[in-house]
Design an enzyme around this catalytic site. Structure first.
Site, PDB file in Angstrom:
ATOM      1  N   LYS A  10       0.825  -1.208   0.000  1.00 21.31           N
ATOM      2  CA  LYS A  10       0.000   0.000   0.000  1.00 21.31           C
ATOM      3  C   LYS A  10       0.867   1.269   0.000  1.00 21.31           C
ATOM      4  CE  LYS A  10       1.060   2.026   3.857  1.00 21.31           C
ATOM      5  NZ  LYS A  10       2.132   1.450   4.444  1.00 21.31           N
ATOM      6  N   GLY A  17      10.317  -3.258   4.950  1.00 19.50           N
ATOM      7  CA  GLY A  17      10.686  -2.114   5.787  1.00 19.50           C
ATOM      8  C   GLY A  17      10.788  -0.815   5.014  1.00 19.50           C
ATOM      9  N   ASP A  26      -2.777  -0.102   7.194  1.00 14.78           N
ATOM     10  CA  ASP A  26      -2.029  -0.956   6.267  1.00 14.78           C
ATOM     11  C   ASP A  26      -2.756  -2.282   6.025  1.00 14.78           C
ATOM     12  OD1 ASP A  26      -0.343   1.114   6.811  1.00 14.78           O
ATOM     13  OD2 ASP A  26       1.458  -0.099   7.035  1.00 14.78           O
ATOM     14  N   GLU A  40      -0.382  -7.252  12.945  1.00 15.17           N
ATOM     15  CA  GLU A  40       0.305  -5.955  12.897  1.00 15.17           C
ATOM     16  C   GLU A  40       0.658  -5.471  14.309  1.00 15.17           C
ATOM     17  OE1 GLU A  40       1.680  -5.046   9.939  1.00 15.17           O
ATOM     18  OE2 GLU A  40       0.586  -3.151   9.819  1.00 15.17           O
ATOM     19  N   GLY A  54       3.995  -1.157   3.385  1.00 12.92           N
ATOM     20  CA  GLY A  54       3.029  -2.103   3.965  1.00 12.92           C
ATOM     21  C   GLY A  54       3.397  -3.558   3.785  1.00 12.92           C
ATOM     22  N   SER A  55       4.713  -3.859   3.734  1.00  9.62           N
ATOM     23  CA  SER A  55       5.086  -5.272   3.547  1.00  9.62           C
ATOM     24  C   SER A  55       4.599  -6.105   4.725  1.00  9.62           C
ATOM     25  CB  SER A  55       6.592  -5.427   3.349  1.00  9.62           C
ATOM     26  OG  SER A  55       7.284  -4.903   4.445  1.00  9.62           O
TER      27      SER A  55
HETATM   28  C1  MEV Z   1       2.738   3.139   8.556  1.00  8.69           C
HETATM   29  O1  MEV Z   1       2.564   2.617   7.259  1.00  8.69           O
HETATM   30  C2  MEV Z   1       1.745   4.220   8.820  1.00  8.69           C
HETATM   31  C3  MEV Z   1       1.807   4.842  10.213  1.00  8.69           C
HETATM   32  O2  MEV Z   1       0.763   5.818  10.254  1.00  8.69           O
HETATM   33  C4  MEV Z   1       1.608   3.820  11.300  1.00  8.69           C
HETATM   34  C5  MEV Z   1       0.199   3.257  11.315  1.00  8.69           C
HETATM   35  O3  MEV Z   1      -0.720   3.879  10.785  1.00  8.69           O
HETATM   36  O4  MEV Z   1       0.047   2.187  11.932  1.00  8.69           O
HETATM   37  C6  MEV Z   1       3.127   5.560  10.452  1.00  8.69           C
END
Ligand code: MEV
Length: 354
Positions: free
Chosen positions: A11, A133, A188, A177, A137-138
């Site tokens: 994503k 990483g 995500d 998650e 959204g892996s």
């Molecule tokens: C991570 O892809 C997005 C953040 O907003 C964390 C989350 O929403 O869980 C940084």
């Protein structure tokens, strides 16, 4: 019924990262060309469980005899069950020095014991075309692939999936998650479950139809979502009056962009202004990175569009929304510099899809 193959997309967050953790709305879209695949097959021994996650060089097998100390409990899909977490801990001793392996193995075992504690002789092979990483959204796409396979093995879902079954997949992926990140917003996993472009707030999500040409640049600068989210929490606690307003301003950007996308998605320049403001607000809560700002400078120099960080920031990925009348030669020059001079990866894609 083996083998089972499941898959879920990565994503991109257009607007609202970090603010979403505080219940603010966000807009995110699936990137269907970058995704995770999970194959569940027979292990080569009927008394073991194998996990093979080549992209992060994690291969491990557990003897099912060692599972006898795991209590049979019914964990809730809302909170992590501390008894289950504690009883899994001894099975993770070999991963203590590698946080990524530890998080991945913990997530796998937590979902495994929650959903199919009595099954043996299974091999779980994970492969991802998503950079791990990177902020794409892996981990959520792994959690969705995993919860789908486990729920299927537990006979709690079957094809074709109905609305309630999709929600179950999403709920369990959210638990995954939580094992990975501590305090995720759920954006995500929701995008990885439902695909498309989604406006999310803390209560619900709504699918919105968008189709935007973007470039994703992966800086390869390593960072941890968990750490960045916790740094923002620290700032939020120590400068509450200021940081809460920054986060709610980001929420307003999301809502304004939704109106724009629904009214006239071709108004790229207005969307671009919102991208710029959102990026500056993210910079002010210290989740940007000099390399992200370098990419923004290059975007402006070539006048090809609008760039912001996407995901947790601190390195990871940027997204660049391309202007409508952009000169292709300028885009190619921009991509060339990023690849050749900085060794970044650049993906050209359209948002949305499954
Ligand atoms: C991570 O892809 C997005 C953040 O907003 C964390 C989350 O929403 O869980 C940084």
């Amino acid at each position: 019924p083996l083998p089972i193959l499941t898959s879920a997309p990565g994503k991109v967050i257009l607007f609202g990262e970090h603010a979403a953790v505080y219940g603010e709305p966000a807009i995110a879209a699936a990137v269907s060309s970058l995704r995770t695949y999970l194959l569940v097959s027979n292990a080569n021994d009927p008394n073991i469980i194998q996990l093979d996650f080549l992209d992060i060089k994690l291969t491990h097998q557990w003897e099912c005899n060692d599972f006898s100390t795991i209590p049979t409990i019914q964990p809730s899909t809302k909170e992590l069950d501390s008894t289950l977490l504690k009883s899994i801990d001894p099975l993770l001793s070999s991963f203590k020095s590698n946080p990524l392996h530890h998080q991945a193995a913990l997530t796998f075992l937590y979902l495994f014991f929650s959903l199919i504690p009595n099954l043996k002789g299974l091999k779980f092979s994970v492969r991802s075309t998503l950079p791990v990483g990177a902020g794409l959204g892996s981990s959520a796409s792994i959690c969705v692939s995993l919860s789908t396979a486990l729920l299927h093995l537990a006979k709690l879902i079957s094809i074709p999936l109905n609305k309630a079954q999709l929600k179950l997949i999403n709920d369990w992926a959210f638990i995954g998650e939580k094992c990975m990140h501590g305090n995720p917003s759920g954006i995500d996993n929701t995008v990885a479950t439902y695909g498309n472009s989604i406006l999310l707030n803390s209560q619900s999500h709504e699918i919105i139809d968008i189709d935007l040409p973007i470039l994703l640049t992966y800086t390869k600068i390593p960072r941890s979502t968990k750490q960045l989210v916790s740094n923002v929490r620290h700032m939020y606690n120590s400068h509450h009056a200021i940081v809460s307003k920054i986060l709610s301003s980001i929420g307003h950007i999301t809502l304004e962009s939704k109106d724009l996308l629904l009214a006239d998605a071709s108004d790229i320049d207005s969307l671009g202004e919102l991208i710029n403001i959102n990026q500056h607000l993210l910079q002010s809560i210290n989740v940007s990175h000099p390399m992200i700002e370098k990419i923004i400078k290059l975007t402006n120099q070539f006048q090809i569009g609008y760039t912001k960080l996407t995901g947790a920031g601190g390195g990871g990925c940027t997204l660049t929304l391309l202007k409508k009348d952009v000169d292709r030669k300028d885009v190619d020059r921009f991509i060339n510099i990023l690849k050749k001079d900085y060794n970044f990866d650049v993906f050209e894609t359209n948002l949305g899809g499954f």
